[in-house]
Design an enzyme around this catalytic site. Structure first.
Site, mmCIF file in Angstrom:
data_model
loop_
_atom_site.group_PDB
_atom_site.id
_atom_site.type_symbol
_atom_site.label_atom_id
_atom_site.label_comp_id
_atom_site.label_asym_id
_atom_site.label_seq_id
_atom_site.Cartn_x
_atom_site.Cartn_y
_atom_site.Cartn_z
ATOM 1 N N CYS A 82 4.781 38.719 12.427
ATOM 2 C CA CYS A 82 5.476 38.086 11.216
ATOM 3 C C CYS A 82 5.887 36.863 11.569
ATOM 4 C CB CYS A 82 6.817 38.879 11.075
ATOM 5 S SG CYS A 82 7.699 38.199 9.702
ATOM 6 N N GLN A 83 4.991 35.719 11.227
ATOM 7 C CA GLN A 83 4.837 34.243 11.427
ATOM 8 C C GLN A 83 4.993 33.529 10.193
ATOM 9 O OE1 GLN A 83 1.875 33.308 14.275
ATOM 10 N NE2 GLN A 83 3.152 31.619 15.111
#
Length: 153
Positions: A82-83
């Site tokens: 999750c970036q």
């Protein structure tokens, strides 16, 4: 594009948060390496990652994947991360690969309830932090790679 990626690879190799950074299978658009977290429990090991650049780089963001299993709410079981920095709505073409790697390391060092791919682990971290940290430490001990020695002078 290849010249820019080659330049970014050299730039990223100067950063001390990753080691063994190199093209995978001779493909300059696929990098592999070891990420070295700073904070417990993840700093007890090293985590293999892959950074894959789109053929449209730098107009499209690269994709980071962790190849080493990690007990972390921001990383799913397949290693997807999750970036937000690399999401299409936040990506800007001037972002450098080393910034993507720094953001990935920051995510590992500081699990964030807002950057979640595993809701179960996020809930555990919020409601039973001592259980979460104990499990993360145990998982790191079992799955992470040995940290390489620091580079010489």
């Amino acid at each position: 594009m290849a010249a820019r990626i080659a330049k970014e690879l050299e730039e990223a190799r100067q950063w001390d948060g990753a080691r063994e950074l190199r093209p995978l299978e001779g493909d300059l658009r696929r990098w592999g390496g070891l990420l070295l977290p700073n904070n417990p429990p993840y700093n007890a090991g090293a985590f293999r990652f892959e950074l894959t650049f789109s053929p449209h780089h730098p107009l499209a963001p690269p994709r980071a994947t962790l190849r080493t299993s990690i007990y972390h709410p921001g990383v799913d079981p397949d290693g997807r991360v999750c970036q937000p920095l690399t999401s299409t709505q936040h990506w800007v073409p001037t972002t450098r690969a080393v910034q993507v790697l720094q953001d990935l390391l920051l995510l590992l060092d500081s699990p964030d309830p807002q950057r979640v791919l595993r809701q179960d682990l996020a809930c555990e971290l919020q409601h039973q932090p001592q259980v979460f940290w104990r499990r993360a430490e145990e998982h790191t001990r079992r799955h992470a790679e040995r940290r390489p020695d620091p580079p010489g002078p």
